[in-house]
Design a protein around this motif. Sequence first.
Motif, PDB file in Angstrom:
ATOM      1  N   SER A 194      37.829  41.419  37.522  1.00 28.55           N
ATOM      2  CA  SER A 194      37.004  42.566  37.912  1.00 28.55           C
ATOM      3  C   SER A 194      37.856  43.452  38.816  1.00 28.55           C
ATOM      4  O   SER A 194      38.609  42.949  39.654  1.00 28.55           O
ATOM      5  N   PHE A 244      28.706  34.370  41.709  1.00 31.13           N
ATOM      6  CA  PHE A 244      27.998  35.632  41.488  1.00 31.13           C
ATOM      7  C   PHE A 244      27.216  35.542  40.164  1.00 31.13           C
ATOM      8  O   PHE A 244      27.655  34.900  39.207  1.00 31.13           O
ATOM      9  N   SER A 281      28.516  35.537  36.366  1.00 32.57           N
ATOM     10  CA  SER A 281      29.197  34.382  35.754  1.00 32.57           C
ATOM     11  C   SER A 281      28.252  33.623  34.833  1.00 32.57           C
ATOM     12  O   SER A 281      28.696  32.908  33.936  1.00 32.57           O
ATOM     13  N   LYS A 288      37.541  44.269  45.396  1.00 35.08           N
ATOM     14  CA  LYS A 288      38.388  43.167  44.907  1.00 35.08           C
ATOM     15  C   LYS A 288      39.827  43.318  45.412  1.00 35.08           C
ATOM     16  O   LYS A 288      40.253  44.407  45.788  1.00 35.08           O
ATOM     17  N   ASP A 311      36.364  32.678  34.712  1.00 35.73           N
ATOM     18  CA  ASP A 311      35.910  33.840  35.460  1.00 35.73           C
ATOM     19  C   ASP A 311      36.868  34.016  36.640  1.00 35.73           C
ATOM     20  O   ASP A 311      36.743  33.373  37.682  1.00 35.73           O
ATOM     21  N   ALA A 356      37.279  36.950  38.018  1.00 34.57           N
ATOM     22  CA  ALA A 356      36.881  38.266  38.543  1.00 34.57           C
ATOM     23  C   ALA A 356      37.387  38.460  39.970  1.00 34.57           C
ATOM     24  O   ALA A 356      37.799  39.547  40.360  1.00 34.57           O
ATOM     25  N   GLU A 357      37.345  37.375  40.758  1.00 32.74           N
ATOM     26  CA  GLU A 357      37.739  37.466  42.172  1.00 32.74           C
ATOM     27  C   GLU A 357      39.188  37.011  42.392  1.00 32.74           C
ATOM     28  O   GLU A 357      39.620  36.907  43.530  1.00 32.74           O
ATOM     29  N   ASN A 412      33.991  46.829  33.193  1.00 34.58           N
ATOM     30  CA  ASN A 412      33.784  46.085  34.450  1.00 34.58           C
ATOM     31  C   ASN A 412      33.927  44.585  34.159  1.00 34.58           C
ATOM     32  O   ASN A 412      33.995  44.177  32.990  1.00 34.58           O
ATOM     33  N   GLY A 413      33.927  43.793  35.209  1.00 30.93           N
ATOM     34  CA  GLY A 413      34.101  42.345  35.041  1.00 30.93           C
ATOM     35  C   GLY A 413      32.926  41.696  34.326  1.00 30.93           C
ATOM     36  O   GLY A 413      33.108  40.743  33.566  1.00 30.93           O
ATOM     37  N   SER A 414      31.728  42.214  34.554  1.00 31.19           N
ATOM     38  CA  SER A 414      30.544  41.636  33.904  1.00 31.19           C
ATOM     39  C   SER A 414      30.622  41.829  32.391  1.00 31.19           C
ATOM     40  O   SER A 414      30.326  40.901  31.625  1.00 31.19           O
TER      41      SER A 414
HETATM   42  C1  LIG Z   1      32.724  35.736  40.324  1.00 30.06           C
HETATM   43  C2  LIG Z   1      32.404  37.080  39.772  1.00 30.06           C
HETATM   44  N1  LIG Z   1      32.147  37.198  38.452  1.00 30.06           N
HETATM   45  C3  LIG Z   1      31.869  38.381  37.889  1.00 30.06           C
HETATM   46  C4  LIG Z   1      31.845  39.540  38.630  1.00 30.06           C
HETATM   47  C5  LIG Z   1      31.444  40.822  37.962  1.00 30.06           C
HETATM   48  O1  LIG Z   1      32.405  41.826  38.051  1.00 30.06           O
HETATM   49  P1  LIG Z   1      31.965  43.363  38.065  1.00 30.06           P
HETATM   50  O2  LIG Z   1      31.321  43.642  39.364  1.00 30.06           O
HETATM   51  O3  LIG Z   1      33.251  44.093  37.879  1.00 30.06           O
HETATM   52  O4  LIG Z   1      31.038  43.572  36.923  1.00 30.06           O
HETATM   53  C6  LIG Z   1      32.132  39.464  40.001  1.00 30.06           C
HETATM   54  C7  LIG Z   1      32.202  40.656  40.873  1.00 30.06           C
HETATM   55  O5  LIG Z   1      31.475  41.378  41.297  1.00 30.06           O
HETATM   56  C8  LIG Z   1      32.400  38.217  40.594  1.00 30.06           C
HETATM   57  O6  LIG Z   1      32.626  38.103  41.904  1.00 30.06           O
END
Ligand SMILES: Cc1ncc(COP(=O)(O)O)c(C=O)c1O
Length: 372
Positions: free
Chosen positions: A185, A86, A89, A190, A157, A159-160, A59-61
């Motif tokens: 992410s 979010f 970050s 997304k 980051d 992710a978006e 996942n993005g996190s």
């Molecule tokens: C700016 C930002 N960073 C990080 C994430 C984390 O990604 P994920 O939900 O895939 O863990 C998100 C999304 O949810 C995000 O919007």
Amino acid sequence: MKVPFYEATREYALYKAEFDKAIADVIASGGFILGKQVQDFEEAVCKYTGAKYAAGVANGSDALVIASDILDFKNGVEILTPVFTFFASTSCIARLGGKPVFCDIDEDTYCMDMRDAENRITGKTKGILPVHLFLQTVDMNQCMKLAEKYHLAVLEDAAEAFGMRTLYKGEHKHAGLIGDFGVFSFFPTKTLGGYGDGGMIVTNNEELYQKAKSYRVHGSTVRYHHDYIGYNSRLDTLQAAILQVKLSYIDTAIQKRAKHAAQYRELLKDIAGIKLPVIQYENKEVNYVFCIQAEKRDGLEACLKEKGIGVSIYYPVPLHLQKCFEYLGYKKGDFLAAERLCGMVLALPMFPELTEDEVSFVCESIKEFYKK
Ligand SMILES: Cc1ncc(COP(=O)(O)O)c(C=O)c1O
């Protein structure tokens, strides 16, 4: 009429046969962990974004934590990062023992304010973690100037930000590919979203890529031999197969989002209580989220919800006022732009398969609210 904030099933219905085949092929192959589809998808992302290297993760996190770990955003070093974003970050820095140093944002663009960032640099600052939020990238020219001047590592980051591009050194570069690492992410909502969690780390640096690939499998390159204390964080093969189908339609999806955004802008432009987002001139936007700044925001939110219109508040509380970050010592009033925005921002329905009538209905409902 009811208008969902986001709805995945419309896209599934459009390309059902392709999704079903992609999923069935994975199951038939039995290659569930880092199967062929993961590598194919990584290559396709490289081709689309111009990245040299890509490593799919869970996942993005996780992508943010792994990249922060590799870049040594830990042991008390200070990392500049926006206060309006979010949670993930910032948690990636904090959980490794790094110190997030929050920076305010520009209220028109929602982007990190690089002048504010420069004012917060100290002898302990080792990195910068810009976030490309909602619809455009931060000013990467300024960001990289700071990075070069103060020798900072840069973790974008993104992710978006799938599909977003910005003018950098005369060329439009994809978000996430200017700093040392970028992360995406693939959370379902997304712009490129799977049918579950997914994420990716991208870089143009081979050494960093090799580490990322190793960190996602417990820090090993040869099975059961561990060079690093890594993670178990791999992009699921089923998600990679689904995302590959979605990637083949991504430009169409981005265009559809742009059309909805244009309609919102046209229909909302004369409403006195509303401010529309401003695009920095050098950015090629992607409307991942369409946020407005609205007077009497909470009343408007309630009114739209009552009419069956899905809306969302991104983000209601800035990170410096989150309970878990009390130890950083910030207080209310420290980041005026972000605090103001948290009280005004409202995200409207935005996904490719939204219809023109639905967007009109949302705008009419907003107009009605302000007439009262
Ligand atoms: C700016 C930002 N960073 C990080 C994430 C984390 O990604 P994920 O939900 O895939 O863990 C998100 C999304 O949810 C995000 O919007």
